[in-house]
Motif scaffolding. Sequence first.
Motif, mmCIF file in Angstrom:
data_model
loop_
_atom_site.group_PDB
_atom_site.id
_atom_site.type_symbol
_atom_site.label_atom_id
_atom_site.label_comp_id
_atom_site.label_asym_id
_atom_site.label_seq_id
_atom_site.Cartn_x
_atom_site.Cartn_y
_atom_site.Cartn_z
ATOM 1 N N MET A 410 3.509 15.092 2.140
ATOM 2 C CA MET A 410 3.862 13.667 2.108
ATOM 3 C C MET A 410 4.699 13.302 3.322
ATOM 4 O O MET A 410 4.513 12.241 3.934
ATOM 5 C CB MET A 410 4.628 13.327 0.826
ATOM 6 C CG MET A 410 3.780 13.365 -0.426
ATOM 7 S SD MET A 410 4.520 12.464 -1.813
ATOM 8 C CE MET A 410 6.144 13.178 -1.899
ATOM 9 N N SER A 414 4.626 10.124 6.302
ATOM 10 C CA SER A 414 5.560 9.137 5.750
ATOM 11 C C SER A 414 6.591 8.699 6.772
ATOM 12 O O SER A 414 7.057 9.500 7.601
ATOM 13 C CB SER A 414 6.279 9.717 4.533
ATOM 14 O OG SER A 414 7.309 8.871 4.096
ATOM 15 N N VAL A 449 9.040 7.503 -1.522
ATOM 16 C CA VAL A 449 7.810 6.977 -0.899
ATOM 17 C C VAL A 449 7.136 5.933 -1.781
ATOM 18 O O VAL A 449 5.939 5.707 -1.681
ATOM 19 C CB VAL A 449 6.829 8.129 -0.586
ATOM 20 C CG1 VAL A 449 7.436 9.114 0.396
ATOM 21 C CG2 VAL A 449 6.393 8.849 -1.868
ATOM 22 N N ARG A 450 7.897 5.295 -2.638
ATOM 23 C CA ARG A 450 7.316 4.377 -3.620
ATOM 24 C C ARG A 450 6.565 3.218 -2.972
ATOM 25 O O ARG A 450 5.662 2.637 -3.584
ATOM 26 C CB ARG A 450 8.416 3.842 -4.539
ATOM 27 C CG ARG A 450 9.464 2.998 -3.856
ATOM 28 C CD ARG A 450 10.633 2.695 -4.805
ATOM 29 N NE ARG A 450 11.662 1.875 -4.188
ATOM 30 C CZ ARG A 450 12.616 2.336 -3.384
ATOM 31 N NH1 ARG A 450 12.653 3.626 -3.091
ATOM 32 N NH2 ARG A 450 13.517 1.526 -2.865
ATOM 33 N N ASN A 451 6.913 2.857 -1.746
ATOM 34 C CA ASN A 451 6.266 1.726 -1.082
ATOM 35 C C ASN A 451 5.193 2.160 -0.087
ATOM 36 O O ASN A 451 4.707 1.337 0.701
ATOM 37 C CB ASN A 451 7.319 0.882 -0.358
ATOM 38 C CG ASN A 451 8.308 0.248 -1.325
ATOM 39 O OD1 ASN A 451 7.921 -0.201 -2.398
ATOM 40 N ND2 ASN A 451 9.579 0.225 -0.954
ATOM 41 N N GLU A 452 4.839 3.440 -0.109
ATOM 42 C CA GLU A 452 3.852 3.947 0.834
ATOM 43 C C GLU A 452 2.637 4.501 0.097
ATOM 44 O O GLU A 452 2.775 5.114 -0.962
ATOM 45 C CB GLU A 452 4.457 5.066 1.705
ATOM 46 C CG GLU A 452 5.626 4.594 2.561
ATOM 47 C CD GLU A 452 6.177 5.738 3.401
ATOM 48 O OE1 GLU A 452 5.992 5.722 4.620
ATOM 49 O OE2 GLU A 452 6.797 6.652 2.817
ATOM 50 N N GLU A 453 1.465 4.292 0.649
ATOM 51 C CA GLU A 453 0.235 4.857 0.104
ATOM 52 C C GLU A 453 -0.119 6.096 0.912
ATOM 53 O O GLU A 453 -0.663 6.007 2.013
ATOM 54 C CB GLU A 453 -0.899 3.831 0.146
ATOM 55 C CG GLU A 453 -0.914 2.866 -1.014
ATOM 56 C CD GLU A 453 -1.053 3.567 -2.364
ATOM 57 O OE1 GLU A 453 -1.746 4.605 -2.425
ATOM 58 O OE2 GLU A 453 -0.444 3.094 -3.339
ATOM 59 N N ILE A 454 0.238 7.249 0.357
ATOM 60 C CA ILE A 454 0.004 8.519 1.034
ATOM 61 C C ILE A 454 -0.864 9.373 0.115
ATOM 62 O O ILE A 454 -0.533 9.568 -1.057
ATOM 63 C CB ILE A 454 1.346 9.247 1.305
ATOM 64 C CG1 ILE A 454 2.289 8.333 2.080
ATOM 65 C CG2 ILE A 454 1.122 10.554 2.055
ATOM 66 C CD1 ILE A 454 3.706 8.870 2.167
ATOM 67 N N PRO A 455 -1.985 9.886 0.592
ATOM 68 C CA PRO A 455 -2.857 10.693 -0.275
ATOM 69 C C PRO A 455 -2.131 11.849 -0.945
ATOM 70 O O PRO A 455 -2.404 12.162 -2.112
ATOM 71 C CB PRO A 455 -3.936 11.196 0.698
ATOM 72 C CG PRO A 455 -3.975 10.164 1.776
ATOM 73 C CD PRO A 455 -2.562 9.685 1.932
ATOM 74 N N ARG A 457 0.704 11.937 -2.100
ATOM 75 C CA ARG A 457 1.511 11.475 -3.233
ATOM 76 C C ARG A 457 0.736 11.619 -4.540
ATOM 77 O O ARG A 457 1.285 12.035 -5.560
ATOM 78 C CB ARG A 457 1.925 10.021 -3.020
ATOM 79 C CG ARG A 457 2.819 9.451 -4.139
ATOM 80 C CD ARG A 457 3.465 8.147 -3.693
ATOM 81 N NE ARG A 457 2.487 7.088 -3.582
ATOM 82 C CZ ARG A 457 2.216 6.183 -4.533
ATOM 83 N NH1 ARG A 457 2.870 6.235 -5.687
ATOM 84 N NH2 ARG A 457 1.334 5.252 -4.345
ATOM 85 N N ARG A 458 -0.560 11.274 -4.512
ATOM 86 C CA ARG A 458 -1.369 11.408 -5.715
ATOM 87 C C ARG A 458 -1.497 12.870 -6.122
ATOM 88 O O ARG A 458 -1.519 13.209 -7.314
ATOM 89 C CB ARG A 458 -2.769 10.827 -5.482
ATOM 90 C CG ARG A 458 -2.808 9.369 -5.055
ATOM 91 C CD ARG A 458 -2.024 8.443 -5.953
ATOM 92 N NE ARG A 458 -2.321 8.632 -7.363
ATOM 93 C CZ ARG A 458 -1.656 8.058 -8.366
ATOM 94 N NH1 ARG A 458 -0.615 7.287 -8.104
ATOM 95 N NH2 ARG A 458 -2.003 8.273 -9.606
#
Length: 839
Positions: A410, A414, A449-455, A457-458
């Motif tokens: 992440m 990020s 990283v709540r405001n980021e779309e990072i693969p 993270r899933r």
Amino acid sequence: MKSARTKKTGPAKTPQERTPKTPGKTGARKKDAVQLQYIKLTAGQILEDYRLCFRSRQASLLGRKEVMGGKAKFGIFGDGKEVPQVAMAKAFRKGDFRSGYYRDQTLMFALGVHTLPEFFAQLYAHADVEAEPATGGRAMNCHFATRSLNPDGSWKNLMEICNSSADISPTGSQMPRLVGLAYASKLYRELEGLKQFTQFSRNGSEVAFGTIGNASCAEGMFWEALNAIGVLKAPAVLAIWDDDYGISVPNEYQITKGNLSELLKGFSRGDASAQRHEGTREGFDIYNVKGWDYPALVDTFQRAAEIARKEHVPAIIHVTEITQPQGHSTSGSHERYKSPERLQWEHEHDCIRKMREWMIAEGIAAAAQLDQMEAEDLHVVERIRDQAWEAFQEPIRQEREAVAGMIAEMAAGSAQAERLQQIIQRLQHIQHPIRRDIMVAIQRSLLTVRNEEIPARRKLIRWRKEQAEVNYDRHNSHMHSRSAESALNVKEVKPVYSENSPLVYGFNILNACFDAILARDPRVIAFGEDLGKLGDVNQGFKGLQEKYGELRVSDTGIRECTIVGQAIGMAMRGLRPIAEIQYLDYLLYALQIIADDLSTLLWRTKGGQKAPVIVRTRGHRLEGIWHAGSLMAGIINLVRGTYLLVPRDMTRAAAFYNTLLQSDEPAIIVEVLNGYRLKERLPDNIGEITLPLGRPEILRPGGDVTVVTYGSCCRIVLEAAELLRQVGIEAEVIDVQTLLPFDIPGVIGKSLQKTNRIVFVDEDVPGGAAAYMLQEVIEKQGGYRWLDSEPRTLTGEAHRPPYGSDGDYFSNPNAESIFETVYDLMHEVNPGKYPLFYK
């Protein structure tokens, strides 16, 4: 015995205590064996006992260091009791049961049912039954249990193993179940119908061994259990480990005269040492033996167990002059409350030291030989400790590295890379990580990283979700049975009626049900106050003692705590007890045992032990302070793990008994007191009807408001519903039938979706069972989504009902108060249609 603590230098040495010149130093011939009064021991057996005691002591010493070094949370050990416990183990046979407490590690080692790796795994709370089979890391150290069940929940052959019932911490709480563990042997010996169950008994030759500390003998449970065992003539051998203290409090503040042997004399059937019993089986054989005297201890346990095994005469072995080298636990130091003289006396009378002196004096071993063995054994214990720690830590370290890697992924994509790297560093720098540290790091990373779309993270979220299921199994599973015999698997069998089905009183319904149960299953044993000759105070067992015998349907003394404890012990040995507590209010006497022992048993052994006890009681609407309390809030919240069933009539009560006897789970059934003299039709299939758990019944359909209740309130709510009908309000009345479990299919939520209004009616105190039901429906079933009016609860007053019918009327919900509560609700909805004509 005069307390050693009261003398400045301890008791004077007796001739046998004085250490003679050692053969190891004088070159005397080594002995091959020692003939005691009741057993011959080889030198090899004695040396093995000594080495086991020494290894156990080192485990205690190293265990304390692990706690002090931060690797374990808390430690409580069996140091000072080693020699008495290897002596007890020599009298223990496969099929026997132990009901003890957290000082018995040496006994468990000696029986081969607990190992040093398992000892340290439990100390570290290793949540894996392969590493820690007693509790799966759920109980603190020195809480022992053998696994009575196969992985599928079925019984093992208990005659092939030495058995230990699962320990609990509350002092003295091992005593109630000891009653039933011992009494089961009497039943297996004397009831012909039980001879077939050879996996649970060899004709009742099993002994139940109990252990307890001297201070816990001040508990009421100790005396109640002792009395029950004596009355029942149950083959128990109870050892009291007496070290003169209860943490810091000496015996003079614990026990009258400061001496348990003096108090116990009244239980004696005669002079056990002189074998003068005058042919009586009334009472106990009572022995007093020093905790450092290995040969006397071995002989004493041999004799006591043999008599108990063959004659079913219980025994008490008061083991005195025991020491506790490390004090009570890792929470304190006994140097704070023991005098230097007492500490010196304990050093001199340490049981391992005294056994070593005796062995050298007897020519069993030389000092140099023992020195070498001790050095070897210390190394062995240290190696096992290190291996156990590594086995505990390595999987956690692997999980930590996996999570650190995902967080690093992440970070690579990020804008918060620096903060994520700090989280990784904090996690990796934890010296002794636990899984909580990993979960904290995951949550902090996801927050970052709540405001980021990072693969990546899933990927981390998926990993956490998978681990949540694994950790649920580690720590939360087995609150209820997972076996094929789970009570939730029992299918409904509806009552069958014909033209010949008679209209009878409620107690006749139960009587017919119990008759059918006793006839079909010889394992069912019913007992309680006034249950036998009288047939219980409401005649549910009328005539059944005469038909099935005093051992199948029995009277007991007034001893609610040990009535339930007796049932627990019996159920752990394959029997199906129905234990009667005469009134619901009296359940309070037994609530601690139900809550701490029965309800947690399956969970705290992670599916290793079970006790399918049925507690039968009665309550609701009887007039009087101590015969009419509802108590449901306390019961519901304290007995999780035990089902709580509240049938509104005796046909449904009978169905619940049949359901539970097809299952392997414990339950409390609360019969409605005013239902015994109300008439019901007797089903033709009374012995076969069953009722699923957690399935409410709609007693009256309606579209305006849902009214939820149970038990005796059902009749009153139905009466109020008829009054409401007269003013145009149609109430849907629902009987929950079981409080634990509660409405599994969501019947009440579906009703609320239709009516949009709900009232919970209950006899319990405000904030009690009604509040519990409200949470179940509004929160867990999502009922808040369908509400058009605020939910209401109508309960009893905060106090118990006063004596007399008016006391009941003005303290509990009645048809009039239910009517007005519902009418007020409808008035808020449509004041014009529902004017307040009574205010």
